[in-house]
Design a protein around this motif. Sequence first.
Motif, short mmCIF file in Angstrom:
data_model
loop_
_atom_site.label_atom_id
_atom_site.label_comp_id
_atom_site.label_asym_id
_atom_site.label_seq_id
_atom_site.Cartn_x
_atom_site.Cartn_y
_atom_site.Cartn_z
N THR A 5 0.84 -1.19 0.00
CA THR A 5 0.00 0.00 0.00
C THR A 5 0.88 1.24 0.00
O THR A 5 1.83 1.35 0.76
N LEU A 7 2.29 5.00 0.65
CA LEU A 7 2.25 5.90 1.79
C LEU A 7 1.50 7.16 1.41
O LEU A 7 1.73 7.75 0.38
N SER A 8 0.58 7.60 2.26
CA SER A 8 -0.18 8.82 2.01
C SER A 8 -0.24 9.64 3.29
O SER A 8 0.20 9.20 4.35
N THR A 11 -1.69 7.90 6.26
CA THR A 11 -1.06 6.70 6.79
C THR A 11 -0.66 6.93 8.24
O THR A 11 0.06 7.87 8.56
N SER A 12 -1.13 6.05 9.13
CA SER A 12 -0.80 6.15 10.54
C SER A 12 0.50 5.41 10.85
O SER A 12 1.35 5.91 11.56
N HIS A 14 3.62 2.93 9.02
CA HIS A 14 4.23 2.47 7.77
C HIS A 14 5.45 1.62 8.11
O HIS A 14 6.43 2.12 8.66
N CYS A 34 1.21 -1.13 5.72
CA CYS A 34 0.70 0.21 5.97
C CYS A 34 -0.65 0.12 6.68
O CYS A 34 -1.48 -0.72 6.32
N GLN A 36 -3.81 2.68 7.72
CA GLN A 36 -4.35 4.01 7.51
C GLN A 36 -4.99 4.54 8.79
O GLN A 36 -5.55 3.79 9.59
#
Length: 245
Positions: A5, A7-8, A11-12, A14, A34, A36
Amino acid sequence: MSPTTSLSKNTSLHITNLQAWYGPSHILQGLDLCVQEGELLAILGRNGAGKTTTLKAIMGLVPKVQGSVVYGGQELLARPAHQRFRYGLGYVPEERRIVPGLTVLENLQLGLAAIPGQYKQAERIEEIAQTFPRLKERFKQTASTMSGGEQQMLAIARALMSNPKLILLDEPSEGIMPKLVDEMFTLFTELRQQGKTVVLVEQNVALALEIADRAVIIDNGAVVHRASAAELLADQEMQDRYCAV
């Protein structure tokens, strides 16, 4: 293996190329994951696949690790376990770790030991008591005299004392009567609805998938499958291949 997934900003947690050893035993072998913010992620797999070690590595409880664990923009691997609690992580281990000589209330108070001064203890205990009325009735009782299910509730309540943003749960339903299991899983859903991020390691696959948003399957120390909880719940072949006891 499904692609990792991306990283955004949402993202909590990673995890990249996580390796972990117990002595010569290489348990985690390049695990990527990952989580979220605000989701409930189920981690599934057979016994010995590396699920518990994953949670322990996140919390700094594995003696030898390599790779990267980033939470809230902070790299955690070089930080001691007690600092990780201060970043907003909560952890309920498989073995519960209730202190047997202490009362229920005293065990709850230990939940604030790693973050002194951040909360008014009496106010936080009252908030927890409203969530766990069964425990409030037993505040003065020696914790080790409670049933296994009640001790599991106490372990969860103790982890919530510090009001964590991310809570890691390791096999919470193991050895617990069905009624208390239902209460616990209702609580996990409520925590997610309150905006907390929940990572759930659970052997009861169907129960975990009923409340999760997404799921990953670990095998031989690495993630081998990722899917929405609904997709995996409908995929009996995948469950039989990797999750059957």
